[in-house]
Enzyme design. Structure first.
Site, PDB file in Angstrom:
ATOM      1  N   GLY A 238       5.727  41.119  70.927  1.00 27.51           N
ATOM      2  CA  GLY A 238       5.963  42.481  71.391  1.00 27.51           C
ATOM      3  C   GLY A 238       6.918  42.656  72.552  1.00 27.51           C
ATOM      4  O   GLY A 238       7.208  43.790  72.930  1.00 27.51           O
ATOM      5  N   GLU A 288       3.478  35.058  69.923  1.00 19.62           N
ATOM      6  CA  GLU A 288       4.029  35.374  68.592  1.00 19.62           C
ATOM      7  C   GLU A 288       5.236  36.291  68.712  1.00 19.62           C
ATOM      8  O   GLU A 288       5.266  37.375  68.132  1.00 19.62           O
ATOM      9  CB  GLU A 288       2.956  36.067  67.746  1.00 19.62           C
ATOM     10  CG  GLU A 288       1.682  35.284  67.576  1.00 19.62           C
ATOM     11  CD  GLU A 288       0.523  36.159  67.098  1.00 19.62           C
ATOM     12  OE1 GLU A 288       0.716  37.377  66.909  1.00 19.62           O
ATOM     13  OE2 GLU A 288      -0.570  35.627  66.928  1.00 19.62           O
ATOM     14  N   PRO A 289       6.253  35.878  69.448  1.00 26.67           N
ATOM     15  CA  PRO A 289       7.401  36.770  69.628  1.00 26.67           C
ATOM     16  C   PRO A 289       8.316  36.751  68.404  1.00 26.67           C
ATOM     17  O   PRO A 289       8.538  35.706  67.790  1.00 26.67           O
ATOM     18  CB  PRO A 289       8.114  36.170  70.837  1.00 26.67           C
ATOM     19  CG  PRO A 289       7.791  34.710  70.761  1.00 26.67           C
ATOM     20  CD  PRO A 289       6.433  34.588  70.118  1.00 26.67           C
ATOM     21  N   GLY A 290       8.807  37.911  68.045  1.00 25.29           N
ATOM     22  CA  GLY A 290       9.815  37.998  66.995  1.00 25.29           C
ATOM     23  C   GLY A 290      11.094  38.543  67.595  1.00 25.29           C
ATOM     24  O   GLY A 290      12.054  37.832  67.849  1.00 25.29           O
ATOM     25  N   ARG A 327      16.800  50.567  61.152  1.00 24.16           N
ATOM     26  CA  ARG A 327      16.138  50.900  62.418  1.00 24.16           C
ATOM     27  C   ARG A 327      16.511  52.274  62.974  1.00 24.16           C
ATOM     28  O   ARG A 327      15.632  53.010  63.414  1.00 24.16           O
ATOM     29  CB  ARG A 327      16.358  49.798  63.453  1.00 24.16           C
ATOM     30  CG  ARG A 327      15.799  48.431  63.006  1.00 24.16           C
ATOM     31  CD  ARG A 327      15.828  47.394  64.101  1.00 24.16           C
ATOM     32  NE  ARG A 327      14.961  47.781  65.189  1.00 24.16           N
ATOM     33  CZ  ARG A 327      15.355  48.328  66.322  1.00 24.16           C
ATOM     34  NH1 ARG A 327      16.630  48.514  66.557  1.00 24.16           N
ATOM     35  NH2 ARG A 327      14.475  48.680  67.225  1.00 24.16           N
ATOM     36  N   TYR A 331      13.212  54.404  63.218  1.00 24.23           N
ATOM     37  CA  TYR A 331      12.606  54.474  64.555  1.00 24.23           C
ATOM     38  C   TYR A 331      13.460  55.234  65.553  1.00 24.23           C
ATOM     39  O   TYR A 331      13.224  55.118  66.758  1.00 24.23           O
ATOM     40  CB  TYR A 331      12.426  53.063  65.145  1.00 24.23           C
ATOM     41  CG  TYR A 331      11.711  52.056  64.305  1.00 24.23           C
ATOM     42  CD1 TYR A 331      10.396  52.274  63.898  1.00 24.23           C
ATOM     43  CD2 TYR A 331      12.323  50.857  63.961  1.00 24.23           C
ATOM     44  CE1 TYR A 331       9.733  51.318  63.158  1.00 24.23           C
ATOM     45  CE2 TYR A 331      11.655  49.894  63.225  1.00 24.23           C
ATOM     46  CZ  TYR A 331      10.357  50.136  62.821  1.00 24.23           C
ATOM     47  OH  TYR A 331       9.703  49.180  62.096  1.00 24.23           O
ATOM     48  N   CYS A 358      23.969  59.123  50.413  1.00 27.27           N
ATOM     49  CA  CYS A 358      23.807  60.563  50.318  1.00 27.27           C
ATOM     50  C   CYS A 358      22.426  60.975  50.818  1.00 27.27           C
ATOM     51  O   CYS A 358      21.510  61.205  50.058  1.00 27.27           O
ATOM     52  CB  CYS A 358      23.975  60.966  48.855  1.00 27.27           C
ATOM     53  SG  CYS A 358      23.832  62.709  48.617  1.00 27.27           S
ATOM     54  N   TYR A 387      14.569  42.545  62.627  1.00 26.05           N
ATOM     55  CA  TYR A 387      14.234  43.685  61.783  1.00 26.05           C
ATOM     56  C   TYR A 387      15.504  44.353  61.239  1.00 26.05           C
ATOM     57  O   TYR A 387      15.560  45.572  61.090  1.00 26.05           O
ATOM     58  CB  TYR A 387      13.328  44.677  62.540  1.00 26.05           C
ATOM     59  CG  TYR A 387      12.095  44.000  63.090  1.00 26.05           C
ATOM     60  CD1 TYR A 387      11.083  43.583  62.246  1.00 26.05           C
ATOM     61  CD2 TYR A 387      11.967  43.727  64.456  1.00 26.05           C
ATOM     62  CE1 TYR A 387       9.968  42.917  62.740  1.00 26.05           C
ATOM     63  CE2 TYR A 387      10.852  43.061  64.961  1.00 26.05           C
ATOM     64  CZ  TYR A 387       9.864  42.659  64.088  1.00 26.05           C
ATOM     65  OH  TYR A 387       8.760  41.999  64.579  1.00 26.05           O
TER      66      TYR A 387
HETATM   67  C1  LIG Z   1       5.101  41.956  64.246  1.00 20.15           C
HETATM   68  C2  LIG Z   1       4.137  41.063  64.920  1.00 20.15           C
HETATM   69  C3  LIG Z   1       4.572  40.202  65.925  1.00 20.15           C
HETATM   70  C4  LIG Z   1       5.993  40.185  66.431  1.00 20.15           C
HETATM   71  O1  LIG Z   1       6.335  41.363  67.123  1.00 20.15           O
HETATM   72  P1  LIG Z   1       7.701  41.435  67.956  1.00 20.15           P
HETATM   73  O2  LIG Z   1       7.709  42.801  68.517  1.00 20.15           O
HETATM   74  O3  LIG Z   1       8.822  41.220  67.004  1.00 20.15           O
HETATM   75  O4  LIG Z   1       7.634  40.398  69.008  1.00 20.15           O
HETATM   76  C5  LIG Z   1       3.639  39.340  66.472  1.00 20.15           C
HETATM   77  N1  LIG Z   1       2.344  39.332  66.069  1.00 20.15           N
HETATM   78  C6  LIG Z   1       1.896  40.159  65.107  1.00 20.15           C
HETATM   79  C7  LIG Z   1       0.472  40.107  64.691  1.00 20.15           C
HETATM   80  C8  LIG Z   1       2.768  41.059  64.506  1.00 20.15           C
HETATM   81  O5  LIG Z   1       2.326  41.909  63.572  1.00 20.15           O
END
Ligand SMILES: *Cc1c(COP(=O)(O)O)cnc(C)c1O
Length: 435
Positions: A238, A288-290, A327, A331, A358, A387
């Site tokens: 997050g 759990e960073p994305g 995005r 969002y 369109c 994303y």
């Molecule tokens: C989507 C998600 C993440 C990654 O979120 P980011 O905002 O990309 O860091 C981590 N853990 C869980 C459970 C998620 O659903």
């Protein structure tokens, strides 16, 4: 920090001229920087130095096999939300046995695949799911390692579509029912209680909600350690990124104008706030960073089709569209849009920047000011590494864009632009329409 910058007047990714990539592979094309990903990964790991830390990259942010392999080489594990992602990680040579399997709706088939791969933990979101995992594990004669996702009921103050830690969200089990859920889990013969998990949302730009959520669940985490001997606490992902990018004119001013307390989150601030809370637990800490790891490590390169000078309004029409990068439409997300070739002698242009679809939602930015660019020239959407491709679609029968990975002076196509044949490969006209 990222590795996209102008060398002379040409936008480069590390040592590679993006115009050369576009000339060879066409547009729209995503381009990713291995060095930026590595820097982000090491910076985050360093910010929580001293912990028994495992970074599980959330591959839904960007699941290209080459990107996954890069993470595996860096030493990352993975946060998986489907058996498809699990198979991707395995195909890329990643360690599925160090990875965690999340998601509110795991099917029996997915649970089976994850058990066979020996994942480190199932992140469980409901009591019926405990029962299902227990059942599948029993069939296989295994014990499934689980952690329950706690919903700490904290307002992440982010966009409504990406907040997950409020009690009205579908995610996790509210803290006040969590003890009951663990007690239920303990009764299942084919479950092993291994950890506890939370994830409060995405694109958080202040550390406050993270601290609030961790503080809220800490006493419970300690209780779990005592009662069930849990081994890990996953604090989720997050961490947000700065979308108005330092490359674009005005971005530094935007940053400077923010009061100190409102400036976007850095991993150093995140680490400094969480380390003192997490270190005394004596547990393995999972992140759990994305977005933080890949967001600023990618751009989407697109070509200008037309500059349509309207009556009172101009439109810059690109070959990229909402299907390639959703995005902004989904969002109201902001992406800086910069020219691949910078020319300070040109006038400024203020226009709506749109795709060819369109649909009025196919708009990347309204009244955006940038250097004037004309037909055939190329622009880059900054910070499109997370994303971006993973949320792309084939809407309007537009094939999925190409993807390129850069390392130093080298670049390689890591996903070909989708052909028409591949798009329709699964479709057929039934016999009863052919007469
Ligand atoms: C989507 C998600 C993440 C990654 O979120 P980011 O905002 O990309 O860091 C981590 N853990 C869980 C459970 C998620 O659903």
């Amino acid at each position: 920090m990222h590795h996209f910058s102008y060398v002379g007047n040409k936008l480069h990714c590390e040592g590679v001229d993006l115009a050369a990539v576009a000339a060879l592979h066409g547009t729209p094309t995503y381009v990713y920087s291995t060095q930026t990903i590595a820097d982000n990964y090491h910076r985050l790991a360093a910010s929580l130095g001293g912990l028994d830390l495992r970074i599980c990259y959330a591959c839904k942010a960007n699941s290209n096999l080459a990107v996954l392999r890069h993470f595996a080489n860096l030493g990352a594990a993975f946060d998986l939300v489907s058996s498809g992602e699990l198979r991707r990680v395995a195909a890329a040579g990643g360690r599925t046995q160090d990875s965690v399997f999340a998601g509110v709706g795991k099917s029996e088939a997915e649970i089976r695949v994850a058990l066979e791969a020996g994942v480190y933990g199932f992140h469980v979101e409901s009591e019926p799911e405990l029962e299902r995992i227990n059942y599948v594990a029993g069939q296989l004669g295994l014990k499934a390692p689980i952690a329950i996702r706690i919903n700490p009921d904290v307002d992440a103050k982010t966009h409504a579509k990406i907040t997950t830690g409020k009690s009205e969200n579908k995610f996790g089990i509210p803290l006040k029912f969590a003890a009951e859920a663990y007690a239920a889990a303990a009764k299942f013969p084919h479950l092993e209680i291994r950890g506890v998990q939370m994830h409060i949302g995405s694109q958080l730009t202040t550390v406050g909600p993270f601290v609030e959520a961790v503080k809220k669940v800490l006493p419970f985490v300690l209780e779990l350690k005592k009662t069930y001997g849990i081994r890990y606490f996953s604090v989720g992902g997050g961490i947000g990124i700065v979308y108005p990018d330092a490359l674009a004119s005005g971005a530094q001013a935007w940053w400077d104008a923010k009061p100190e307390g409102e400036r976007p989150l850095t991993p150093e601030v995140y680490g400094a706030a969480l380390l003192p809370l997490l270190a005394p637990l004596g547990l393995k800490i999972l992140l759990e960073p994305g977005r933080f790891l890949v967001g600023n490590a990618g751009v989407l390169v697109s070509r200008v089709e037309f500059l349509k000078r309207g009556h009172g309004k101009s439109f810059l029409i690109l070959d990229a569209a909402m299907n390639d990068l959703v995005r902004p439409a989904m969002y109201e997300a902001h992406h800086e849009i910069v020219p691949l070739f910078r020319d300070s002698t040109r006038a400024a242009l203020t226009a709506d920047i749109v795709g060819p679809i369109c649909e009025s939602g196919d708009c990347f930015a309204k009244d955006r000011t940038l250097q004037e660019v004309g037909e055939g020239e190329r622009v880059a959407f900054m910070s499109s590494g997370a994303y971006g491709y993973t949320m792309a679609s084939r809407y309007n029968t537009r094939g999925m864009p190409a993807e390129v990975l850069v390392s130093g002076n080298r670049f390689e196509l890591v996903n070909t632009r989708e052909s028409f044949e591949s798009m329709v490969a699964g479709e057929k006209i039934p016999g009863f329409l052919k007469s």
